[in-house]
Design an enzyme around this catalytic site. Structure first.
Site, PDB file in Angstrom:
ATOM      1  CB  SER A  80     -30.806 -63.439  48.262  1.00  0.00           C
ATOM      2  OG  SER A  80     -29.607 -63.057  47.366  1.00  0.00           O
ATOM      3  CG  ASP A 245     -22.944 -62.302  52.660  1.00  0.00           C
ATOM      4  OD1 ASP A 245     -22.861 -61.219  52.526  1.00  0.00           O
ATOM      5  OD2 ASP A 245     -24.069 -62.920  52.322  1.00  0.00           O
ATOM      6  CG  HIS A 248     -26.750 -61.142  50.333  1.00  0.00           C
ATOM      7  ND1 HIS A 248     -26.117 -62.590  50.451  1.00  0.00           N
ATOM      8  CD2 HIS A 248     -27.586 -61.783  49.445  1.00  0.00           C
ATOM      9  CE1 HIS A 248     -26.552 -63.337  49.712  1.00  0.00           C
ATOM     10  NE2 HIS A 248     -27.429 -62.837  49.070  1.00  0.00           N
TER      11      HIS A 248
END
Length: 358
Positions: A80, A245, A248
């Protein structure tokens, strides 16, 4: 500590080379505590089902007609972080940032092909490499891989993780690609993670990062340690550099990471000044045994390791460069002319430079 980490990295890399699954880094009792803490941390960190923005395309179109040279091809692989999860605009992703910076340094257009997948573990690299190499007429000139965090959190044996990464790097190198690997980030920097998970996560991720470096160098690539996500800024400014969040990176966090990776990316293509290829003692650079260089790099984000000769490696702390369109932190702002190997001297990229398609 660095010597013990170097020994652990050598053991993991050796197990990877001989096909072993790798012994667990933690005992059963400690692992039980870790899994309990992971479950608690997941509730706090949260997360997002958002798909990372699609940033594939051509960057630096202003250079399309310069000397009639074809564009450079940049491949992005990994999880990610490589995909750019946590931001909403294509130009904020690490792939777009690196393509923009590379175009400005090389004064050539750069075409980005990102095959990274959110949640990917090292198992997925085989599929991603196959995608990038599917068209023999469009083999990337250079690839950037960011992988490892999900291997730690999903308890993939470290030796297996390193072996899968090494195989991916070797395939890309055999196809003619230069390869830069951003090693496993320091998971101990995630803000909502508390002790003892923070200490355990840091230990496991740094050991994996050091072992990744050994494997990547043996396969012909270079590494840049993501460490605390490439800079002490993440530890001191988590609200600014982590995304919503708290896991990240934010847009500013990805820009900080890209500023650290870009010099190594350019050096891999021979686009960095030759005088910066020599170790500078003032910046704590030097030629060290591979395992020691790997261990030192794992402890300090933004450190590059490349092959020097035999079992010796060059450890460098390259000067970070301001990305086009992004303000660099005041402590590291530079506006020095550069001379790119094989090209005319030029000034740093103009702040208004933007990717053409995004």
């Amino acid at each position: 500590m660095s010597r013990s980490r170097a020994r652990a990295a050598r053991r993991i890399a050796a197990a990877a080379a001989y096909g072993g699954g790798g012994a667990g880094l933690l005992g059963g009792a400690v692992l039980g505590v870790l899994l309990t803490e992971v479950a608690l941390a997941k509730r706090v960190v949260g997360g997002s089902g958002d798909t990372p923005p699609q940033a594939d395309g051509r960057y630096g179109s202003a250079f399309v007609h310069r000397l009639g040279n074809p564009p450079l091809l940049l491949g992005m692989l990994g999880d990610s972080t490589a995909a750019g999860k946590g931001v909403h605009r294509p130009r904020q992703t690490p792939g777009a940032l690196l393509a923009t910076g590379l175009a400005a340094v090389a004064e050539l257009p750069v075409e980005l092909h990102n095959v990274a997948l959110s949640g990917a573990q090292s198992y997925d690299l085989e599929r991603q490499v196959t995608l990038l190499l599917a068209d023999p007429e469009r083999i990337p000139d250079v690839c950037v891989i960011m992988i490892g965090a999900n291997d730690v959190t999903h308890r993939v044996p470290a030796a297996r993780s390193v072996r899968l990464l090494t195989e991916a790097v070797r395939r890309l190198r055999e196809a003619g690609c230069e390869v830069v690997v951003g090693t496993c980030p320091d998971l101990g920097t995630i803000e909502p993670v508390y002790q003892p998970l923070r200490w355990l996560a840091r230990r496991m991720s740094r050991q994996l990062a050091a072992a990744q470096t050994i494997g990547v160098l043996e396969a012909g690539g270079r590494t840049v340690s993501l460490g605390d996500l490439l800079g002490p800024e993440f530890a001191s400014n988590p609200r600014e550099l982590f995304g919503p969040d708290n896991y990240h990176p934010s847009a500013e966090g990805y820009a900080t990471a890209a500023m650290a990776v870009l010099p190594t990316l350019c050096a891999a293509l021979g686009l960095w000044p030759e005088d910066e290829e020599r170790p500078d003692a003032a910046r704590r650079e030097g030629i060290l045994p591979v395992a020691r260089a790997a261990a030192q790099a794992a402890a300090e984000g933004g450190t590059e390791v490349s092959v020097a000769r035999g079992r010796w490696a060059l450890l460098k702390h390259r000067k970070r460069r301001r990305l086009p369109g992004h303000a660099e932190p005041a402590a590291r702002r530079q506006a020095q002319p550069r001379t790119v190997r094989g090209m005319r001297p030029s000034q740093p990229p103009t702040p208004g430079f933007r990717p053409s398609d995004n």
